[in-house]
Design an enzyme around this catalytic site. Structure first.
Site, mmCIF file in Angstrom:
data_model
loop_
_atom_site.group_PDB
_atom_site.id
_atom_site.type_symbol
_atom_site.label_atom_id
_atom_site.label_comp_id
_atom_site.label_asym_id
_atom_site.label_seq_id
_atom_site.Cartn_x
_atom_site.Cartn_y
_atom_site.Cartn_z
ATOM 1 N N GLY A 1 44.990 39.307 47.391
ATOM 2 C CA GLY A 1 44.872 39.903 46.072
ATOM 3 C C GLY A 1 43.537 39.994 46.120
ATOM 4 O O GLY A 1 42.685 40.314 47.120
ATOM 5 N N GLU B 1 44.243 16.304 41.418
ATOM 6 C CA GLU B 1 42.777 16.425 41.461
ATOM 7 C C GLU B 1 42.085 15.620 40.344
ATOM 8 O O GLU B 1 42.660 15.667 39.264
ATOM 9 C CB GLU B 1 42.229 18.019 41.359
ATOM 10 C CG GLU B 1 42.614 18.791 42.402
ATOM 11 C CD GLU B 1 42.474 20.145 42.268
ATOM 12 O OE1 GLU B 1 41.879 20.576 41.351
ATOM 13 O OE2 GLU B 1 42.647 20.926 43.443
ATOM 14 N N ILE C 1 40.635 38.309 45.550
ATOM 15 C CA ILE C 1 39.976 37.268 46.363
ATOM 16 C C ILE C 1 40.291 37.175 47.878
ATOM 17 O O ILE C 1 39.309 37.553 48.560
ATOM 18 C CB ILE C 1 39.987 35.846 45.921
ATOM 19 C CG1 ILE C 1 40.001 35.719 44.433
ATOM 20 C CG2 ILE C 1 39.421 34.803 46.815
ATOM 21 C CD1 ILE C 1 40.125 34.425 43.620
ATOM 22 N N HIS D 1 37.199 21.129 44.392
ATOM 23 C CA HIS D 1 37.357 22.362 43.722
ATOM 24 C C HIS D 1 36.176 23.190 43.088
ATOM 25 O O HIS D 1 35.950 23.192 41.799
ATOM 26 C CB HIS D 1 38.545 21.904 42.776
ATOM 27 C CG HIS D 1 39.520 23.303 42.147
ATOM 28 N ND1 HIS D 1 40.740 22.988 41.891
ATOM 29 C CD2 HIS D 1 39.215 24.607 42.107
ATOM 30 C CE1 HIS D 1 41.150 24.335 41.603
ATOM 31 N NE2 HIS D 1 40.432 24.980 41.491
ATOM 32 N N THR E 1 41.759 27.502 49.321
ATOM 33 C CA THR E 1 40.968 27.777 48.422
ATOM 34 C C THR E 1 41.608 28.052 47.066
ATOM 35 O O THR E 1 40.933 28.438 45.929
ATOM 36 C CB THR E 1 39.487 28.679 48.445
ATOM 37 O OG1 THR E 1 40.243 29.956 48.913
ATOM 38 C CG2 THR E 1 38.732 28.001 49.459
ATOM 39 N N SER E 2 42.932 27.960 46.937
ATOM 40 C CA SER E 2 43.734 28.434 46.056
ATOM 41 C C SER E 2 44.298 27.488 45.354
ATOM 42 O O SER E 2 43.778 26.935 44.171
ATOM 43 C CB SER E 2 45.119 28.983 46.695
ATOM 44 O OG SER E 2 45.632 29.869 45.890
ATOM 45 N N ARG E 3 45.341 26.697 45.583
ATOM 46 C CA ARG E 3 45.620 25.419 44.893
ATOM 47 C C ARG E 3 46.347 24.594 45.705
ATOM 48 O O ARG E 3 46.974 24.996 46.483
ATOM 49 C CB ARG E 3 47.037 25.979 43.879
ATOM 50 C CG ARG E 3 46.243 26.767 42.702
ATOM 51 C CD ARG E 3 45.587 25.863 41.360
ATOM 52 N NE ARG E 3 45.230 26.184 40.309
ATOM 53 C CZ ARG E 3 43.961 27.088 40.213
ATOM 54 N NH1 ARG E 3 43.425 27.061 41.272
ATOM 55 N NH2 ARG E 3 43.618 27.578 38.999
HETATM 56 C C1 DGY Z 1 40.552 29.233 39.048
HETATM 57 O O1 DGY Z 1 39.899 30.286 38.405
HETATM 58 O O2 DGY Z 1 41.842 29.510 39.158
HETATM 59 C C2 DGY Z 1 39.758 28.398 39.973
HETATM 60 O O3 DGY Z 1 40.616 27.545 40.618
HETATM 61 C C3 DGY Z 1 38.706 27.772 39.152
HETATM 62 O O4 DGY Z 1 37.629 28.462 39.644
#
Ligand code: DGY
Length: 338
Positions: free
Chosen positions: A173, A284, A175, A303, A253-255
């Site tokens: 995507g 979290e 990012i 996060h 770094t997503s979820r």
């Molecule tokens: C989001 O925007 O989904 C991030 O995880 C928080 O920055």
């Protein structure tokens, strides 16, 4: 926010401005709060660091026309049912897995998010995590502070090279593409796996589309950058980790929820993969006693993907803008459930 939109909050029957009521679940920057107050009657959970207690959220939601919330709020069926007047849920995040979007759509509630403004900042953090994990930056800094640095030694704190390595991006995507552009500058080879191939990006960035299995087998860095949904939950389990190189590093770094934490812990402990850089977790905040945090080959962050002052400010502004447009009868720019 455009002033003209305020006109939409004027009730023609009474020809006087009716202020809609909005719940804001965390303290925004002053200028954002001021702007919101110009348009709406605000219920504010006036804390920057503590999340709104569930019982207060459940109670307040009954009163309001809109809510500006964070990913820390579980906007589930229970909330939707209580929010009888709710017209919009504006999420201060690009991800919206904390919201029952289908349930909201059924009730005609708009859901909005904040894409775009956080792309580059999150890509920076992703890259920082790749560097920190591969070059053991956290461990090295701790060694020095703890007085354990005896002398320069040839193989002391040696890590893995980024330049010349192969980066596999799962989820190309905005990012993902921003991470790939950075990787190009670092002289990495790149491949990606995505639901739909993106030939225009392949040309622009020089990245190759491959199957998930091929990506896992051939990458030195596997970067998870997909949203969390039913399709991506447990996308990386023992099976996928076993396909990876012993020298590979996994970055998420997503979820949390996309990578199975128990399987990852085992893989890292047993040397199935070399290391992991994680900014997101199932729960979290993650417990300090979590087994993942006991492993020296893990760099874990709380996060902070989009956590720059500039970007977080822009996210607030965008979330407020989405909310204002939605409650003014317009279509917000970042409507998730069109
Ligand atoms: C989001 O925007 O989904 C991030 O995880 C928080 O920055």
């Amino acid at each position: 926010m455009k002033k003209a939109l305020y006109k939409n909050t004027i009730d023609s029957r009474r020809s006087c401005p009716i202020k809609k009521k909005v719940l804001v679940t965390r303290k925004p920057p002053e200028h954002v709060l001021k702007e919101l107050k110009n348009h709406f009657e605000i219920d504010l959970w006036d804390s920057e660091e503590d999340k709104i207690p569930r019982d207060i959220l459940l109670k307040q939601i009954e009163e309001v026309d809109g809510v500006l919330c964070l990913l820390t709020e579980n906007m589930n069926k229970e909330i939707l049912e209580r929010g009888k007047n709710l017209m919009v849920i504006s999420n201060l995040a690009v991800g919206y897995n904390n919201i029952d979007v289908n349930g909201a759509s059924e009730k005609g509630i708009m859901v909005t998010n904040t894409p775009g403004v956080l792309t580059e900042t999150t890509a920076d953090l992703t890259f920082a995590l790749m560097l920190a994990t591969s070059r053991k930056l956290v461990e090295a800094a701790n060694v020095l502070r703890e007085g354990k640095w005896k002398t320069w030694s040839p193989m002391f704190l040696t890590g893995m090279d980024i330049h010349g390595a192969t980066l596999g991006i799962i989820g190309l995507g905005e990012i993902g593409a921003a991470v790939a552009r950075r990787a190009k500058g670092f002289g990495m080879n790149m491949m990606y796996y995505n639901r739909t191939p993106k030939p225009f990006l392949e040309k622009e960035i020089g990245i190759q589309y491959v199957s998930k299995e091929e990506l896992l087998r051939n990458s030195d860095f596997v970067c998870v950058l997909t949203p969390l949904n039913k399709e991506t939950e447990n996308l990386i389990t023992k099976k996928e980790l076993n396909l990876m190189k012993k020298t590979a590093i996994l970055i998420n770094t997503s979820r949390g929820g996309i990578v199975n934490e128990q399987d990852l812990t085992e893989a890292l402990s047993d040397g199935v993969i070399w290391g992991a850089g994680l900014d997101v977790f199932d729960q979290e905040p993650i417990s300090v006693h979590h087994p993942l945090l006991k492993l020296s080959n893990v760099v874990a962050l709380p996060h902070i993907g989009s956590a720059s002052i500039q970007t977080r400010t822009k996210m607030w502004e965008l979330a407020a803008h989405n909310l204002t447009i939605a409650l003014s009868g317009g279509t917000p720019p970042h409507l998730v459930n069109k």
